[in-house]
Design an enzyme around this catalytic site. Structure first.
Site, PDB file in Angstrom:
ATOM      1  N   TYR A   1       1.189  -0.745   0.510  1.00  0.00           N
ATOM      2  CA  TYR A   1      -0.201  -0.315   0.253  1.00  0.00           C
ATOM      3  C   TYR A   1       0.781   1.394  -0.108  1.00  0.00           C
ATOM      4  O   TYR A   1       0.130   2.422   0.191  1.00  0.00           O
ATOM      5  CB  TYR A   1      -0.610   0.056   1.072  1.00  0.00           C
ATOM      6  CG  TYR A   1      -2.269  -0.344   0.950  1.00  0.00           C
ATOM      7  CD1 TYR A   1      -2.962  -0.600  -0.135  1.00  0.00           C
ATOM      8  CD2 TYR A   1      -2.751  -1.731   2.188  1.00  0.00           C
ATOM      9  CE1 TYR A   1      -4.791  -0.777   0.227  1.00  0.00           C
ATOM     10  CE2 TYR A   1      -4.128  -2.347   1.888  1.00  0.00           C
ATOM     11  CZ  TYR A   1      -4.674  -2.171   0.611  1.00  0.00           C
ATOM     12  OH  TYR A   1      -6.130  -2.256   0.415  1.00  0.00           O
TER      13      TYR A   1
ATOM     14  N   ASN B   1     -13.972  -3.368   3.607  1.00  0.00           N
ATOM     15  CA  ASN B   1     -14.612  -2.990   2.432  1.00  0.00           C
ATOM     16  C   ASN B   1     -14.400  -4.300   2.257  1.00  0.00           C
ATOM     17  O   ASN B   1     -14.833  -4.505   0.753  1.00  0.00           O
ATOM     18  CB  ASN B   1     -14.835  -1.350   1.725  1.00  0.00           C
ATOM     19  CG  ASN B   1     -13.099  -1.788   1.312  1.00  0.00           C
ATOM     20  OD1 ASN B   1     -12.499  -2.723   1.781  1.00  0.00           O
ATOM     21  ND2 ASN B   1     -12.872  -0.153   1.002  1.00  0.00           N
TER      22      ASN B   1
HETATM   23  N1  UDP Z   1      -9.366   3.914   3.324  1.00  0.00           N
HETATM   24  C1  UDP Z   1     -10.108   3.992   4.594  1.00  0.00           C
HETATM   25  N2  UDP Z   1     -10.135   5.307   5.259  1.00  0.00           N
HETATM   26  C2  UDP Z   1     -10.403   5.837   3.758  1.00  0.00           C
HETATM   27  C3  UDP Z   1      -9.806   5.780   2.352  1.00  0.00           C
HETATM   28  C4  UDP Z   1      -9.829   4.293   2.889  1.00  0.00           C
HETATM   29  O1  UDP Z   1      -9.728   2.912   5.563  1.00  0.00           O
HETATM   30  O2  UDP Z   1     -11.109   6.543   4.056  1.00  0.00           O
HETATM   31  C5  UDP Z   1      -8.765   1.938   2.848  1.00  0.00           C
HETATM   32  C6  UDP Z   1      -9.827   1.028   2.669  1.00  0.00           C
HETATM   33  O3  UDP Z   1     -10.310   0.015   2.476  1.00  0.00           O
HETATM   34  C7  UDP Z   1      -9.823   0.881   0.791  1.00  0.00           C
HETATM   35  C8  UDP Z   1      -7.944   1.212   1.311  1.00  0.00           C
HETATM   36  O4  UDP Z   1      -7.809   2.063   2.857  1.00  0.00           O
HETATM   37  O5  UDP Z   1     -10.562  -0.072   0.428  1.00  0.00           O
HETATM   38  C9  UDP Z   1      -7.350   2.109   0.033  1.00  0.00           C
HETATM   39  O6  UDP Z   1      -8.305   3.227  -0.742  1.00  0.00           O
HETATM   40  P1  UDP Z   1      -8.903   3.710  -1.714  1.00  0.00           P
HETATM   41  O7  UDP Z   1      -9.230   5.051  -2.054  1.00  0.00           O
HETATM   42  O8  UDP Z   1      -7.370   3.567  -2.948  1.00  0.00           O
HETATM   43  O9  UDP Z   1      -9.423   2.828  -2.358  1.00  0.00           O
HETATM   44  P2  UDP Z   1     -11.016   1.499  -3.052  1.00  0.00           P
HETATM   45  O10 UDP Z   1      -9.352   1.540  -4.029  1.00  0.00           O
HETATM   46  O11 UDP Z   1      -9.655   0.348  -1.982  1.00  0.00           O
HETATM   47  O12 UDP Z   1     -11.727   1.706  -3.373  1.00  0.00           O
END
Ligand code: UDP
Ligand code: MG
Length: 136
Positions: A52, A115
């Protein structure tokens, strides 16, 4: 000629813990994805931090890495035409409350952090992420 693409999918600890792996894998299969590779792993926190690293400046970075390394995950290479975009559609919005009806996050997600699934968001990231878990 088919124009099959690969993307990386992860069934996250909250879903594995609730024994939802088979059900979520069926969502992918039902929607025309081929599960080309699959393995169950448990990451060290340092590995989650590497995976990440794109989010390292975000306020949720530390919690996110703690969480991803908190239990077993199922990592998959999914194949389909336009797999990256199609998987993002099937997953739904990051926040399950905002995710559309019928999406995996709407069905199974608990909260914006728990999620249930990860999916690559671009062709470049898909390659990097597949390589991260399935380097030959
Ligand atoms: N996440 C979180 N808080 C936030 C935004 C994201 O904990 O406000 C976590 C969530 O598990 C997410 C991951 O960080 O799936 C990666 O964020 P991203 O914005 O890349 O979302 P994704 O691509 O998974 O939809
Ligand atoms: Mg993302």
């Amino acid at each position: 000629m088919s124009n099959s693409e690969q993307t990386l999918s992860i069934i996250k600890p909250d879903a594995v813990e609730r024994n939802l792996s088979e059900e979520i894998k069926n969502e992918f299969k039902k929607n025309g994805f081929n599960i080309f590779k699959e393995k169950k792993v448990k990451l060290e926190k340092s590995e989650a931090e590497k995976f990440y690293q794109i989010h390292q400046s975000k306020p949720f970075y530390n919690d996110l890495c703690e969480y991803l390394s908190s239990g077993p995950i199922v990592v998959m290479v999914l194949e389909k035409e336009n797999a990256i975009v199609e998987n993002r559609k099937l997953m739904g919005a990051t926040d399950p409350i905002k995710a559309e009806e019928g999406t995996i996050r709407k069905k199974y997600g608990i909260s914006i952090d728990k999620n249930s699934v990860h999916g690559s968001d671009s062709s470049e990231n898909a390659k990097t992420e597949i390589n991260f878990f399935f380097k030959e």
